[in-house]
Design a protein around this motif. Structure first.
Motif, mmCIF file in Angstrom:
data_model
loop_
_atom_site.group_PDB
_atom_site.id
_atom_site.type_symbol
_atom_site.label_atom_id
_atom_site.label_comp_id
_atom_site.label_asym_id
_atom_site.label_seq_id
_atom_site.Cartn_x
_atom_site.Cartn_y
_atom_site.Cartn_z
ATOM 1 N N LEU A 251 0.810 -1.207 0.000
ATOM 2 C CA LEU A 251 0.000 0.000 0.000
ATOM 3 C C LEU A 251 0.854 1.272 0.000
ATOM 4 N N ILE A 252 2.096 1.165 0.379
ATOM 5 C CA ILE A 252 2.980 2.338 0.413
ATOM 6 C C ILE A 252 3.368 2.686 -1.018
ATOM 7 N N SER A 253 3.104 3.887 -1.373
ATOM 8 C CA SER A 253 3.422 4.339 -2.719
ATOM 9 C C SER A 253 4.852 4.873 -2.753
ATOM 10 N N PHE A 254 5.588 4.498 -3.780
ATOM 11 C CA PHE A 254 6.971 4.966 -3.899
ATOM 12 C C PHE A 254 7.047 6.439 -4.262
ATOM 13 N N SER A 255 5.995 6.988 -4.843
ATOM 14 C CA SER A 255 6.005 8.406 -5.182
ATOM 15 C C SER A 255 5.887 9.286 -3.950
ATOM 16 N N SER A 256 5.363 8.740 -2.864
ATOM 17 C CA SER A 256 5.241 9.532 -1.646
ATOM 18 C C SER A 256 6.568 9.592 -0.876
ATOM 19 N N ILE A 257 7.453 8.644 -1.143
ATOM 20 C CA ILE A 257 8.756 8.632 -0.484
ATOM 21 C C ILE A 257 9.754 9.311 -1.432
ATOM 22 N N THR A 258 10.077 10.534 -1.109
ATOM 23 C CA THR A 258 11.056 11.245 -1.947
ATOM 24 C C THR A 258 12.337 11.404 -1.149
ATOM 25 N N LEU A 259 13.419 11.012 -1.744
ATOM 26 C CA LEU A 259 14.701 11.112 -1.070
ATOM 27 C C LEU A 259 15.285 12.511 -1.222
ATOM 28 N N ILE A 260 15.094 13.100 -2.391
ATOM 29 C CA ILE A 260 15.627 14.428 -2.655
ATOM 30 C C ILE A 260 14.496 15.284 -3.207
ATOM 31 N N ASN A 261 14.295 16.427 -2.586
ATOM 32 C CA ASN A 261 13.260 17.349 -3.056
ATOM 33 C C ASN A 261 13.809 18.205 -4.191
ATOM 34 N N GLN A 262 12.914 18.782 -4.955
ATOM 35 C CA GLN A 262 13.307 19.652 -6.059
ATOM 36 C C GLN A 262 14.027 20.895 -5.533
ATOM 37 N N SER A 263 13.596 21.405 -4.402
ATOM 38 C CA SER A 263 14.244 22.592 -3.835
ATOM 39 C C SER A 263 15.682 22.283 -3.410
ATOM 40 N N ASP A 264 15.940 21.044 -2.967
ATOM 41 C CA ASP A 264 17.308 20.652 -2.614
ATOM 42 C C ASP A 264 18.206 20.646 -3.846
ATOM 43 N N ILE A 265 17.681 20.157 -4.940
ATOM 44 C CA ILE A 265 18.451 20.122 -6.184
ATOM 45 C C ILE A 265 18.768 21.543 -6.649
ATOM 46 N N VAL A 266 17.782 22.428 -6.593
ATOM 47 C CA VAL A 266 17.988 23.818 -7.003
ATOM 48 C C VAL A 266 19.010 24.489 -6.097
ATOM 49 N N THR A 267 18.946 24.228 -4.806
ATOM 50 C CA THR A 267 19.908 24.806 -3.870
ATOM 51 C C THR A 267 21.330 24.350 -4.181
ATOM 52 N N VAL A 268 21.496 23.071 -4.429
ATOM 53 C CA VAL A 268 22.821 22.536 -4.762
ATOM 54 C C VAL A 268 23.324 23.133 -6.069
ATOM 55 N N LEU A 269 22.457 23.251 -7.059
ATOM 56 C CA LEU A 269 22.869 23.834 -8.334
ATOM 57 C C LEU A 269 23.270 25.302 -8.184
ATOM 58 N N ILE A 270 22.560 26.038 -7.345
ATOM 59 C CA ILE A 270 22.920 27.440 -7.111
ATOM 60 C C ILE A 270 24.280 27.533 -6.426
ATOM 61 N N ILE A 271 24.521 26.688 -5.449
ATOM 62 C CA ILE A 271 25.806 26.699 -4.745
ATOM 63 C C ILE A 271 26.945 26.362 -5.703
ATOM 64 N N VAL A 272 26.753 25.349 -6.535
ATOM 65 C CA VAL A 272 27.784 24.951 -7.495
ATOM 66 C C VAL A 272 28.033 26.067 -8.510
ATOM 67 N N THR A 273 26.969 26.707 -8.977
ATOM 68 C CA THR A 273 27.101 27.801 -9.941
ATOM 69 C C THR A 273 27.853 28.976 -9.334
ATOM 70 N N VAL A 274 27.537 29.322 -8.102
ATOM 71 C CA VAL A 274 28.240 30.423 -7.432
ATOM 72 C C VAL A 274 29.711 30.066 -7.232
ATOM 73 N N PHE A 275 30.000 28.840 -6.833
ATOM 74 C CA PHE A 275 31.392 28.407 -6.626
ATOM 75 C C PHE A 275 32.203 28.509 -7.912
ATOM 76 N N PHE A 276 31.677 27.970 -9.003
ATOM 77 C CA PHE A 276 32.418 28.034 -10.261
ATOM 78 C C PHE A 276 32.450 29.452 -10.831
ATOM 79 N N GLY A 277 31.449 30.264 -10.534
ATOM 80 C CA GLY A 277 31.485 31.666 -10.935
ATOM 81 C C GLY A 277 32.607 32.412 -10.237
ATOM 82 N N ILE A 278 32.783 32.140 -8.944
ATOM 83 C CA ILE A 278 33.882 32.760 -8.199
ATOM 84 C C ILE A 278 35.219 32.305 -8.756
#
Length: 81
Positions: free
Chosen positions: A7-34
């Motif tokens: 009964l447990i749906s795999f779509s309800s269990i998210t390991l990584i949220n979309q906001s986490d991915i965006v945050t990591v991408l922003i950090i990486v972009t700022v690092f390489f920009g510097i």
């Protein structure tokens, strides 16, 4: 018991949220920009230093052309006492 797990749906269990991915991408972009900005700054400084040394080298070469040749074999090592 097995039906409870199905009964447990795999779509309800998210390991990584979309906001986490965006945050990591922003950090990486700022690092390489510097890093990019530091590299451009270093390149600009090296270019200025190269121009300064080139001008100094030309000045030394012009000074050497104006000096007459001096015979260096008159010293004691060459028997010209």
């Amino acid at each position: 018991m097995l039906t409870n797990y199905s009964l447990i749906s795999f779509s309800s269990i998210t390991l990584i949220n979309q906001s986490d991915i965006v945050t990591v991408l922003i950090i990486v972009t700022v690092f390489f920009g510097i890093l990019l900005l530091l590299g451009i700054r270093k390149s600009y400084k090296l270019k200025k230093e190269n121009e300064r040394l080139d001008a100094m080298n030309k000045k030394i070469a012009e000074d050497d052309e104006d000096k007459p040749y001096k015979d260096f074999t008159d010293g004691h090592m060459y028997g010209g006492n």
